[in-house]
Design an enzyme around this catalytic site. Structure first.
Site, PDB file in Angstrom:
ATOM      1  N   GLU A  32     -24.584-112.950 -85.441  1.00 16.29           N
ATOM      2  CA  GLU A  32     -24.053-112.724 -84.043  1.00 16.29           C
ATOM      3  C   GLU A  32     -22.437-112.283 -84.317  1.00 16.29           C
ATOM      4  OE1 GLU A  32     -23.999-115.867 -81.116  1.00 16.29           O
ATOM      5  OE2 GLU A  32     -22.048-115.309 -80.567  1.00 16.29           O
TER       6      GLU A  32
ATOM      7  N   GLU B  64     -14.216-112.103 -76.585  1.00 16.17           N
ATOM      8  CA  GLU B  64     -14.524-113.237 -75.935  1.00 16.17           C
ATOM      9  C   GLU B  64     -13.424-114.260 -75.695  1.00 16.17           C
ATOM     10  OE1 GLU B  64     -17.019-115.899 -78.547  1.00 16.17           O
ATOM     11  OE2 GLU B  64     -18.100-116.753 -76.744  1.00 16.17           O
TER      12      GLU B  64
END
Ligand SMILES: *[C@@H]1O[C@H](CO)[C@@H](O)[C@H](O)[C@H]1NC(C)=O
Ligand SMILES: *[C@@H]1O[C@H](CO)[C@@H](O)[C@H](O)[C@H]1NC(C)=O
Ligand SMILES: *[C@@H]1O[C@H](CO)[C@@H](O)[C@H](O)[C@H]1NC(C)=O
Ligand SMILES: *[C@@H]1O[C@H](CO)[C@@H](O)[C@H](O)[C@H]1NC(C)=O
Ligand SMILES: *[C@@H]1O[C@H](CO)[C@@H](O)[C@H](O)[C@H]1NC(C)=O
Length: 372
Positions: free
Chosen positions: A191, A196
């Site tokens: 990932e 974020e």
């Protein structure tokens, strides 16, 4: 032991030199000829330890200085995701949120109905619903409508991604991310979190993070302008925090949005993964002209070299994913929520619809280049 050697000395031939005093009759510690078996073993052990220390030191030193060769690759455009067909390239995720969010991810039909995804010729918007209140049917008492999209096409090493980001989502209870993963093979296929953060980010920053299965660490030499957080990328360490790097206070939220956002560039190659953030006014001209050359951009914002992590085996079949989660295991954790917001995260999400007007992504074009 000492006595026996002393006696042996006396029984031997007379010394050729004059004995000065009794002390000199004792064997000197450095007189190897007189060392017993135990002394020899001890000396051998000490030498072995020294050799081990030197070898380990050299190996560790080499590891510490090791750094991949990020020499120039030649890229050509393979995919462009933009315009009114932007969302056609994505699947809408509708299952239970794996991050335990207080959210209902909707399909494309409901998203269109509530205008949660909207694409024009110039940009694509993905937002949290602001229309559902305590008094509407449905209400948000079990979570608010939001969207999580995942690109149909997947990518592995040898690709360069340019994401034009016009606006990042902000607000209490939000957990937005622009990332890549193979969710059905997580964490085996890795990932890569490009953007974020959580909640109110006017003072916080973007976090760029990798998550992997075992055998991937960033406790190595890196060349980056961002600030290193934890260094193990492995999902079982640090409560799955991953190996993160934060940008500066204007890398997400108000500061980033107020200058019209910018470009995120992520290069995924066997030598490593590098992420650059450029505010709009500083986007390099080779990006704007469609001939990006990472070797000309200088130090990356986040650098994840392959020194102690096999990038090719840890990262494959990556879909591009954009979502806005609500509360959940990060944004909704009591202590995290309390850092920038008050009250309860779930109450905020259920009852404060108008607080989510800034909770939207706006993207320009996504361009994917492949190394020849
Ligand atoms: C849907 O959202 C877009 C982008 O914010 C906006 O331009 C458009 O007017 C909205 N459409 C409706 C019907 O509200
Ligand atoms: C929210 O909707 C559910 C299902 O329609 C209903 O049972 C509940 O009473 C509603 N909650 C509020 C606070 O109106
Ligand atoms: C970590 O990944 C392994 C597979 O590599 C999986 O079995 C395990 O459940 C994961 N653990 C967590 C805490 O995510
Ligand atoms: C990637 O996806 C392709 C096509 O579905 C599949 O054949 C391949 O095994 C996948 N690779 C990995 C490492 O999961
Ligand atoms: C709604 O959210 C805003 C912004 O986070 C906050 O200032 C306000 O206090 C909230 N209202 C209620 C009733 O919780």
């Amino acid at each position: 032991m000492a006595d026996r050697t002393k006696n042996a000395f006396h029984m031997g031939p007379p010394p050729a030199y004059k004995v000065e005093d009794e002390d000199t009759l004792s064997p000197r510690w450095y007189d190897a000829k007189r060392w017993g078996k135990k002394v020899w073993i001890a000396v051998g052990a000490i030498i072995a330890i020294i050799i081990i220390i030197v070898v380990v030191g050299v190996v560790e030193g080499e590891k510490k200085n090791a750094y991949p060769d990020y020499s120039k690759l030649s890229y050509s455009l393979t995919d462009t995701i933009s315009g009114t067909s932007f969302f056609d390239e994505f699947d809408y995720y509708t299952g239970y949120d794996p991050s335990s969010g207080f959210v209902h991810y909707v399909d494309s039909t409901v998203a269109a109905q509530y205008n949660l995804t909207y694409a024009s010729s110039s940009s694509a918007v993905l937002r949290v619903d602001t229309s559902v209140t305590e008094d509407t049917v449905p209400n948000a008492s079990t979570g608010r409508f939001s969207v999580r999209i995942s690109s149909k096409k997947q990518y592995s090493v040898g690709n360069l991604f340019i994401f034009d980001v016009v606006h990042t989502p902000i607000g209490c209870g939000t957990w937005p991310a622009l990332w890549l993963s193979d969710p059905s093979n997580w964490p085996l296929n890795g990932e890569i979190d490009v953007m974020e953060t959580v909640n109110v980010v006017s003072s916080a920053a973007n976090q760029m993070t990798l998550h992997t299965s075992s055998g991937c660490s960033m406790g190595v030499k890196r060349k980056e302008t961002g600030k290193q957080l934890t260094t193990s990328c492995v999902n079982t360490t640090d409560s799955n925090a991953g190996c993160g790097v934060t940008g500066d206070s204007t890398s997400f939220g108000t500061g980033f949005n107020s200058v019209g956002g910018g470009a995120m560039a992520m290069e995924l190659r066997t030598e490593g993964i590098r992420i650059w953030q450029f505010v709009r006014a500083s986007i390099p001209s080779d990006i704007t002209s469609g001939t990006p050359d990472p070797s000309s951009w200088g130090e990356a914002t986040a650098d994840f070299p392959n020194t102690d992590c096999n990038i090719g085996t840890h990262f494959s079949n990556q879909s591009i994913i954009a979502n806005i989660d609500l509360c959940g295991s990060w944004a909704g954790a009591t202590s995290v929520y309390a850092e920038t917001c008050s009250g309860s995260c779930e109450t905020q999400v259920a009852n404060n619809a108008t607080a989510f007007t800034d909770a939207y992504w706006e993207f320009g074009k996504f361009s994917i280049y492949t190394a020849s």
